[in-house]
Write a protein that holds these residues in place. Structure first.
Motif, short mmCIF file in Angstrom:
data_model
loop_
_atom_site.label_atom_id
_atom_site.label_comp_id
_atom_site.label_asym_id
_atom_site.label_seq_id
_atom_site.Cartn_x
_atom_site.Cartn_y
_atom_site.Cartn_z
N THR A 193 2.99 11.57 -2.20
CA THR A 193 2.45 10.81 -1.07
C THR A 193 3.53 9.95 -0.42
OG1 THR A 193 0.28 10.72 -2.17
CG2 THR A 193 0.65 9.20 -0.36
N SER A 194 4.34 9.30 -1.23
CA SER A 194 5.41 8.45 -0.70
C SER A 194 6.42 9.27 0.09
CB SER A 194 6.11 7.70 -1.83
OG SER A 194 5.24 6.81 -2.49
N TYR A 247 -7.24 2.28 7.23
CA TYR A 247 -6.95 2.07 5.82
C TYR A 247 -6.78 3.38 5.07
CZ TYR A 247 -9.09 -2.09 7.72
OH TYR A 247 -9.39 -3.15 8.53
N SER A 248 -6.37 4.42 5.79
CA SER A 248 -6.11 5.73 5.20
C SER A 248 -4.63 6.04 5.28
CB SER A 248 -6.91 6.81 5.94
OG SER A 248 -6.48 6.89 7.28
N LYS A 249 -4.26 7.25 4.83
CA LYS A 249 -2.86 7.66 4.89
C LYS A 249 -2.38 7.77 6.32
CE LYS A 249 -1.76 11.82 3.59
NZ LYS A 249 -1.49 13.00 2.71
N LEU A 286 -1.81 4.31 7.60
CA LEU A 286 -0.57 3.75 7.06
C LEU A 286 0.65 4.36 7.75
CD1 LEU A 286 0.61 1.86 4.93
CD2 LEU A 286 0.65 3.78 3.33
N ALA A 299 2.00 -1.64 2.76
CA ALA A 299 1.01 -0.73 2.20
C ALA A 299 0.01 -1.47 1.32
CB ALA A 299 1.70 0.37 1.41
N THR A 306 -3.89 -1.45 2.50
CA THR A 306 -4.81 -0.57 1.77
C THR A 306 -5.31 -1.18 0.47
OG1 THR A 306 -3.04 0.55 0.54
CG2 THR A 306 -3.58 1.39 2.73
N ILE A 340 -4.21 3.70 -1.60
CA ILE A 340 -3.34 4.87 -1.45
C ILE A 340 -2.31 4.85 -2.58
CG2 ILE A 340 -1.68 6.02 0.05
CD1 ILE A 340 -3.13 4.92 2.42
N ASN A 341 -2.17 5.97 -3.24
CA ASN A 341 -1.29 6.06 -4.40
C ASN A 341 0.16 6.22 -3.95
OD1 ASN A 341 -0.45 6.24 -7.06
ND2 ASN A 341 -0.90 8.43 -7.21
N LEU A 342 0.92 5.13 -3.92
CA LEU A 342 2.33 5.14 -3.57
C LEU A 342 3.16 4.73 -4.77
CD1 LEU A 342 2.25 3.45 -0.04
CD2 LEU A 342 2.30 5.88 -0.55
#
Length: 267
Positions: free
Chosen positions: A46-47, A130-132, A135, A207, A211, A215-217
């Motif tokens: 994701t990052s 507030y989603s990918k 972001l 981020a 969020t 979101i998994n960063l």
């Protein structure tokens, strides 16, 4: 050398050493055991995806805007004012930027309320800040002006004589850009993309504020491991940070290879 040693080499060395230590300071490789887990792999994916999308997007639009400002015949005072504005925008990041977007494009933000008043509800249509995607939009805001500031001097360095010489030899505008301008600018463009990638890859405060960790960063995972109330395993956090260094090293190696190819025309 003193500055690089104090603020780059020593912290990196301590980071690597700490990633191989447990809570009592004993040597262990357990901190790297979770690198194959879905959580960690997903965080890196994701990052990297967000960083790459915003870097490439900002590079394309930033290049076009910079070229318009530099070569568009703007008066010098207006051109200076525009570049100053981009300089301010490129440094507007972190928590203030996240809050600004929430107040503007959040569920009850100024822009959202205005759009609803004219009959269009973006959140009812599937958009959410507030989603990918949201972001990426926020990251794009500070990536774009940074790209303009980086590439503007390179575009400004294109000599008018080169275009005139190409035109005198019968070259079209497309041929000039393909054979002259882009080969000259390519090292700067690729370097700017790498810088933008690292700029987004290491972002954490924006981020987290936007969020709340939904979101998994990888940067958020590092923060959870180092200072979280639940996880708090500093060694794993340092190991994740070492993984980020590896990703950036691979990106820089790719940049070095592309830069060599782009500079062949100089020979």
């Amino acid at each position: 050398m003193v500055f690089a040693t104090a603020f780059l080499l020593i912290p990196t060395a301590r980071l690597i050493v700490g990633s191989f230590q447990d809570a009592s300071g004993q040597f262990t490789t357990e901190n790297y055991a979770d690198f194959g887990s879905k959580l960690v792999v997903s965080a890196y994916e994701t990052s990297i995806e967000i960083s790459l999308v915003t870097a490439v997007g900002a590079a394309i639009f930033g290049f076009l805007l910079a070229y318009a400002v530099i070569s568009g015949g703007l008066p010098k005072p207006i051109r200076a004012a525009v570049l100053t504005l981009w300089g301010v925008a490129s440094n507007f990041a972190g928590i203030p930027l996240a809050l600004a977007f929430v107040f503007t494009a959040g569920r009850v933000g100024l822009l959202t309320v205005f759009l609803r008043s004219v009959g269009f509800d973006p959140y009812a249509s599937g958009f959410t800040l507030y989603s990918k995607i949201g972001l990426e939009l926020v990251y794009f805001y500070f990536q774009l002006p940074l790209m303009i500031l980086i590439i503007a001097p390179a575009i400004d360095g294109l000599k008018r004589e080169w275009r005139e010489a190409a035109e005198n030899l019968g070259a079209t505008t497309f041929q000039f850009w393909r054979r002259i301008a882009l080969p000259i600018l390519m090292p700067s463009i690729v370097g700017a993309i790498m810088l933008l990638f690292g700029n987004a890859f290491g972002a954490q405060a924006t981020a987290y504020q936007l969020t709340g960790g939904l979101i998994n960063l990888v940067t958020l995972l590092v923060g959870d491991e180092l200072s979280g109330d639940v996880l708090h395993t500093p060694g794993k956090g340092l190991a994740l940070a070492v993984g980020m260094i590896v990703v950036m090293a691979i990106a820089l190696a790719g940049y070095a290879i592309l830069q060599r190819r782009a500079e062949r025309w100089r020979r």
